[in-house]
Each structure stands twice: as C-alpha cells, then as structure tokens.
Design an enzyme around this catalytic site. Structure first.
Site, short mmCIF file in Angstrom:
data_model
loop_
_atom_site.label_atom_id
_atom_site.label_comp_id
_atom_site.label_asym_id
_atom_site.label_seq_id
_atom_site.Cartn_x
_atom_site.Cartn_y
_atom_site.Cartn_z
N HIS A 23 45.52 31.45 46.54
CA HIS A 23 45.94 30.25 45.82
C HIS A 23 44.79 29.25 45.70
O HIS A 23 44.72 28.48 44.76
CB HIS A 23 47.13 29.60 46.54
CG HIS A 23 48.37 30.44 46.48
ND1 HIS A 23 49.48 30.08 45.74
CD2 HIS A 23 48.67 31.64 47.03
CE1 HIS A 23 50.41 31.01 45.86
NE2 HIS A 23 49.94 31.97 46.64
N ASP A 119 49.65 23.19 43.51
CA ASP A 119 50.27 24.52 43.51
C ASP A 119 51.77 24.35 43.33
O ASP A 119 52.39 23.43 43.88
CB ASP A 119 49.97 25.21 44.83
CG ASP A 119 50.32 26.69 44.77
OD1 ASP A 119 49.38 27.50 44.64
OD2 ASP A 119 51.52 27.04 44.86
N TRP A 359 48.02 38.83 42.59
CA TRP A 359 47.73 38.53 41.19
C TRP A 359 46.24 38.35 40.91
O TRP A 359 45.73 38.80 39.90
CB TRP A 359 48.54 37.32 40.70
CG TRP A 359 48.29 37.07 39.24
CD1 TRP A 359 47.75 35.96 38.68
CD2 TRP A 359 48.55 37.97 38.14
NE1 TRP A 359 47.66 36.09 37.31
CE2 TRP A 359 48.14 37.32 36.96
CE3 TRP A 359 49.09 39.25 38.05
CZ2 TRP A 359 48.25 37.91 35.69
CZ3 TRP A 359 49.19 39.86 36.80
CH2 TRP A 359 48.78 39.18 35.64
N ASN A 360 45.51 37.70 41.85
CA ASN A 360 44.07 37.54 41.62
C ASN A 360 43.39 38.89 41.52
O ASN A 360 42.58 39.13 40.62
CB ASN A 360 43.41 36.75 42.77
CG ASN A 360 43.88 35.33 42.83
OD1 ASN A 360 43.49 34.50 42.02
ND2 ASN A 360 44.75 35.03 43.78
N SER A 361 43.70 39.76 42.46
CA SER A 361 43.06 41.08 42.46
C SER A 361 43.42 41.84 41.19
O SER A 361 42.56 42.49 40.57
CB SER A 361 43.48 41.88 43.69
OG SER A 361 42.98 41.27 44.85
N ASP A 380 55.32 39.22 44.67
CA ASP A 380 55.05 39.55 43.27
C ASP A 380 54.31 40.86 43.10
O ASP A 380 54.11 41.33 41.97
CB ASP A 380 54.24 38.41 42.63
CG ASP A 380 52.89 38.19 43.32
OD1 ASP A 380 52.75 38.57 44.49
OD2 ASP A 380 51.98 37.62 42.68
N GLN A 381 53.86 41.45 44.21
CA GLN A 381 52.92 42.58 44.10
C GLN A 381 53.56 43.82 43.47
O GLN A 381 52.91 44.54 42.71
CB GLN A 381 52.34 42.89 45.48
CG GLN A 381 51.54 41.70 46.04
CD GLN A 381 51.27 41.77 47.53
OE1 GLN A 381 51.49 42.80 48.17
NE2 GLN A 381 50.80 40.67 48.11
C1 UDX Z 1 48.52 35.98 47.70
C2 UDX Z 1 49.70 36.93 47.53
O1 UDX Z 1 49.69 37.92 48.53
C3 UDX Z 1 49.69 37.53 46.16
O2 UDX Z 1 50.78 38.44 46.02
C4 UDX Z 1 49.82 36.43 45.13
O3 UDX Z 1 49.80 37.00 43.84
C5 UDX Z 1 48.66 35.47 45.31
O4 UDX Z 1 48.62 35.00 46.64
P1 UDX Z 1 46.40 37.65 48.33
O5 UDX Z 1 47.27 38.60 49.02
O6 UDX Z 1 45.30 37.08 49.09
O7 UDX Z 1 47.23 36.52 47.57
O8 UDX Z 1 45.78 38.50 47.09
P2 UDX Z 1 45.07 38.12 45.78
O9 UDX Z 1 45.93 37.33 44.87
O10 UDX Z 1 44.58 39.40 45.23
O11 UDX Z 1 43.85 37.19 46.19
C6 UDX Z 1 42.82 37.62 47.02
C7 UDX Z 1 41.53 36.92 46.62
O12 UDX Z 1 40.58 37.16 47.66
C8 UDX Z 1 40.94 37.45 45.32
O13 UDX Z 1 40.49 36.38 44.52
C9 UDX Z 1 39.75 38.29 45.77
O14 UDX Z 1 38.66 38.27 44.89
C10 UDX Z 1 39.38 37.65 47.09
N1 UDX Z 1 38.79 38.66 48.00
C11 UDX Z 1 39.53 39.71 48.44
C12 UDX Z 1 37.48 38.52 48.36
O15 UDX Z 1 36.79 37.57 47.95
N2 UDX Z 1 36.94 39.45 49.19
C13 UDX Z 1 37.64 40.52 49.65
O16 UDX Z 1 37.05 41.32 50.41
C14 UDX Z 1 38.97 40.65 49.28
#
Ligand code: UDX
Length: 459
Positions: A23, A119, A359-361, A380-381
């Site tokens: 976020h 947010d 969502w970011n990934s 949401d995954q």
């Molecule tokens: C959370 C929720 O789990 C997700 O379902 C929702 O959509 C957003 O919030 P998260 O699980 O951390 O997020 O996953 P994601 O949304 O993919 O964000 C991870 C972030 O960390 C990405 O921007 C990615 O680039 C970053 N990241 C991940 C790194 O910088 N390095 C890594 O090794 C892994």
C-alpha cells in the site's frame, strides 16, 4: 499538461498510506507524480512500518503515534482486519491534532492544503480530515474488478455465496459477477463479520470522498471501470500503472539485494523464473519443501525471494531449504531476502514470474510482459489470479494442495517452447504494450492524471 501552478497558488497535497509495503508503494508513486506536477507533499504516517523520510528529501513527513497497535505484520485475513482497524483507532486522535496544527501553520504561509489522499482502508482518518475542512480522495489499492467485488459484498452474502463454506461448490460461477467463481471471492469463514465490516468501510471511504484513485488502466479493465463509473457517484481516476508513470524514489521497507541484477545479466534471455510472494503472505514448512523441489526439478534458472518471516514457525531470519536443494541447483539459481522487484521483472533474462498475485506484483508482471505462475493466498489475490489465467490468459494457476509435480508441470507450461506457453507470452507482450500506451501522450491514464490534477487544483 495540468500542473499545480495553474491557478497561481502553490498547493499542498497530504498523504496517509496504510502501513504495508503493497500500500505504501503506490501511495509514494502517486505522491511522486503530483510532486512532479508542482504540488508540495506532506506524508502523514503511522509509526508502524514508517517510511524512510531520507529517501524523499523534497517531502515533509509527520509521524503519527499509533499506541496500542499490534507490533507484528499481519499474515492472515483475521490479523490483517484487526491491524487495519487498529491503525484507524490508534491514529485518529493524534492525526486530528497534527493535521489541525499543520492547517494552522499553513494559514500563515502563501501555501494552502488542497486535499488529503488516504488509503481507502483509512475511513476514520478520511473522516477526521473532512471534519477539519480538508477535502479527501481515496486511493484504493487493488484492481477495479476487486473494488466492484467489494461494492457487491452485501449482495454476495445475501445470496449465500459468502462466506465460502466447506460445503460450497468452489468452482461454481458467481453469475452476478463474472468472471469470479466462488473460490475467487475474498472470504474468511473464521472472521466473516469483521471482513464484511472492514470491506464496507472501504466502500464508504470511497463514496464519502471526492474521488476514487485506482492503480490500473483502461485497456486492462475497461468493462470493470465502466461498471464502476456507472454505479459510483464519485469520479474514478484510473491512473496506472503508477510505478511506470511516476518518478518516485524507492519506498521499500526492506533493503533490496541489487546483486541479483548482476547475476541476471549473465543469464540467457527469458530463461529465469522469478519467485516472490510479496510482503505479507506466509507459507507452511511443507509448502516450502514442495516449492523448492518443484523449482529444482524444473531444471530452469531461478531467482527466489525468501523474505524474513515467510515460513510459518521458522525463525524469521534463517529459512532453511531442504537437504540436497543446494547441490541440485548449484550454479543455476540465486536466493535473496528481498529483491528490486520492478527492475528484476523488467530484466530481459526473466521469462516467468511465480507470484502470490498481490495487486502490485500482478500489475508489475503485466507491465513487464512476463507470463505468471499464480499461487494466490488470500483477499484479492484469488481474483487477480483469475484475471491472469482466465481473462488476460497470460499465466497459469496452481490450485489445491501444493505438490512438487504440479509446480514442475506449471513451470514447464509457462516457460516451455510451444503452446500454451507461447500464447501466454504473446498475450503478455500485448498487455505490456497497452500498459505503455496508457501512459503515453493522450493515453487513458495520462488523460486521467490530468483530470485528477485539475480536480485537486480546484479543491
Ligand atoms: C498486499 C496484499 O497482500 C495484496 O493482496 C494487495 O493487493 C496489496 O497489498 P503484498 O502482499 O505485499 O500486498 O503484495 P503486492 O501487492 O504484490 O506488493 C508487494 C510490493 O513489494 C510490490 O510493489 C513489489 O515490487 C515489492 N517487492 C516484493 C519488492 O520490492 N521486493 C521483493 O523482493 C518482493
């Protein structure tokens, strides 16, 4: 191009991210975008997972005490709901005090506050800002499809789709909300009431604000965005992919191991599987073993992120891989504790992305044109994975119990020569091109950014 200076006044935009990596990143990217358009930026933040102010010298930061917050990052739906409500509760009074003080100071300057972008999980804090006369915009982290799903949540409960039960027919379609199946819905049997409350607060946060900002783009979710615009009374700004549009400095909470980029430089094009499950998901010790042997048996080069705390029950700082894994993969793979993910995905050596579908990934994978192996965990995954493998058809999902044979087969499908992998890679490339077009001149997201800047300027 609309800028903050259009009205001759310097305007300040306030931000308040939810304190999780997934976020914080889009919030800082949006801040970077608005800063580049001439707005001054103040970031309010909880002390939990506080951002590194020194990485953003042009911004002001206001730390908001969050006494009473659980100290650990949540890793289940229930813990996440508790945590989100706790941030709202803990920060309410100190945020009110600090925002009032800031407004007082601003009155003495030739600058004024345009709005707060917070947010969408921070309903209480959005309310505090409006109570002090500051207009609000809600940044919703997630897809347009997911937000549609949240607006439909009460209906889905009334019709008996939710909460998903052991007796539910998991692959049955949700006829009112295609392409979701029951198993793709955000659900928690153990914490259903709390999930319903938290998601209804998100919808209220959006409908009581002056606009909804989404990190997505029209070519990716045209129907979903059109449906939102039909049903919401507030304007919707799809301004993604923010990480491509924004000059933001890194907002990573963990140190990124950049050495893996050098290793990628030595690998053949599109040969490497990149494996990462984001910042919150955790796996069981037995899933770690199946993942490891699936990767090893695939025979492909890999870059694997083993984040501290990823394995439930293991000491956060030392995750051990199964005996024999090192020998089986020597010279073929690299394990890091945190990677510069956007750069990794954009590297020509990366040919596949095993993701938890945060969502970011998902969006970063889309923009890099990399096909995805989806293994969603919660929230949401599952819905994001459904779009990857069913709507955009740029990946495969591993369902059910994780077994090394399934992993090996999925990697082979994704990265092997011939169909269906070739089709996935072709479509992934098409999506990458439409992402780039959306942020080009006159692209849908560029136009929306202009409209958002004009709205903020008028606030
Ligand atoms: C959370 C929720 O789990 C997700 O379902 C929702 O959509 C957003 O919030 P998260 O699980 O951390 O997020 O996953 P994601 O949304 O993919 O964000 C991870 C972030 O960390 C990405 O921007 C990615 O680039 C970053 N990241 C991940 C790194 O910088 N390095 C890594 O090794 C892994």
């Amino acid at each position: 191009m609309a800028t903050a200076a259009a009205g001759g006044r310097r305007r300040r935009v306030l931000f308040f991210p939810l304190p999780y990596q997934g976020h914080i990143n889009p919030m800082f990217q949006l801040a970077g975008l608005l800063h580049a358009r001439g707005f001054s930026i103040t970031v309010f933040h909880a002390r939990f997972n506080a951002p590194d102010a020194s990485a953003h010298p042009a911004y002001d930061f206001v730390s908001v005490p969050d006494d009473g917050m659980p100290a650990d990052s949540p890793d289940t739906v229930q813990a996440t709901m508790d945590h989100i409500l706790a941030v709202n509760r803990a920060c309410e009074a100190p945020f009110r005090e600090r925002l009032a003080a800031l407004l007082e100071r601003q009155r003495a300057r030739a600058e004024d506050v345009a709005c707060l972008v917070a947010d969408s999980h921070l309903l209480t804090l959005l309310g505090v800002a409006r109570g002090l006369g500051v207009p609000t915009l809600a940044l919703r982290m997630g897809s347009a499809a997911c937000f549609r799903c949240l607006t439909a949540f009460p209906m889905l409960c009334d019709k008996g789709y939710l909460p998903v039960q052991e007796s539910s027919q998991l692959d049955a379609p949700v006829v009112e909300l295609p392409p979701y199946r029951i198993c793709d819905l955000p659900s928690s049997a153990a914490a259903h009431g709390q999930l319903r409350e938290v998601l209804s607060r998100v919808v209220t946060a959006v409908t009581t604000s002056s606009g909804l900002i989404l990190d997505t783009f029209d070519a990716l979710e045209a129907d979903e965005l059109a449906a939102l615009r039909r049903n919401l009374a507030v304007p919707v700004f799809d301004v993604g992919p923010l990480h491509k549009l924004s000059p933001a400095a890194s907002s990573s909470l963990l140190r990124q191991d950049r050495g893996c980029l050098d290793w990628l430089d030595g690998q053949p094009p599109a040969s490497v599987l990149y494996v990462s499950f984001g910042s919150l998901a955790s796996v069981s010790a037995s899933d770690l073993v199946e993942t490891a042997w699936g990767i090893a048996n695939s025979g492909r080069p890999f870059l694997w992120v083993l984040r501290p705390g990823l394995v439930r029950g293991a000491p956060p700082s030392s995750i051990s891989l199964p005996d024999g894994f090192d020998a089986a993969t020597r010279g073929r793979g690299v394990v890091v504790s945190w990677a510069p993910q956007e750069e990794v995905l954009a590297h020509p050596a990366v040919g596949g992305f095993w993701t938890h579908c945060g969502w970011n990934s998902t969006l970063e994978g889309v923009c890099a044109g990399v096909p995805m192996l989806c293994r969603p965990f919660f929230g949401d995954q599952m819905g994001n994975a459904r779009y990857v493998d069913h709507v955009w058809r740029t990946g495969v999902t591993i369902d059910g119990e994780l077994q090394r044979g399934k992993v090996e087969a999925a990697i082979s499908t994704l990265m092997g020569a011939g169909e269906p992998g070739a089709g996935m890679r072709r479509r992934a490339l098409e999506l990458k091109n439409s992402a780039a077009a959306s942020i080009g001149e006159a692209g849908s997201s560029s136009v929306n950014v202009d409209m958002l800047v004009s709205l903020i300027q008028s606030m």
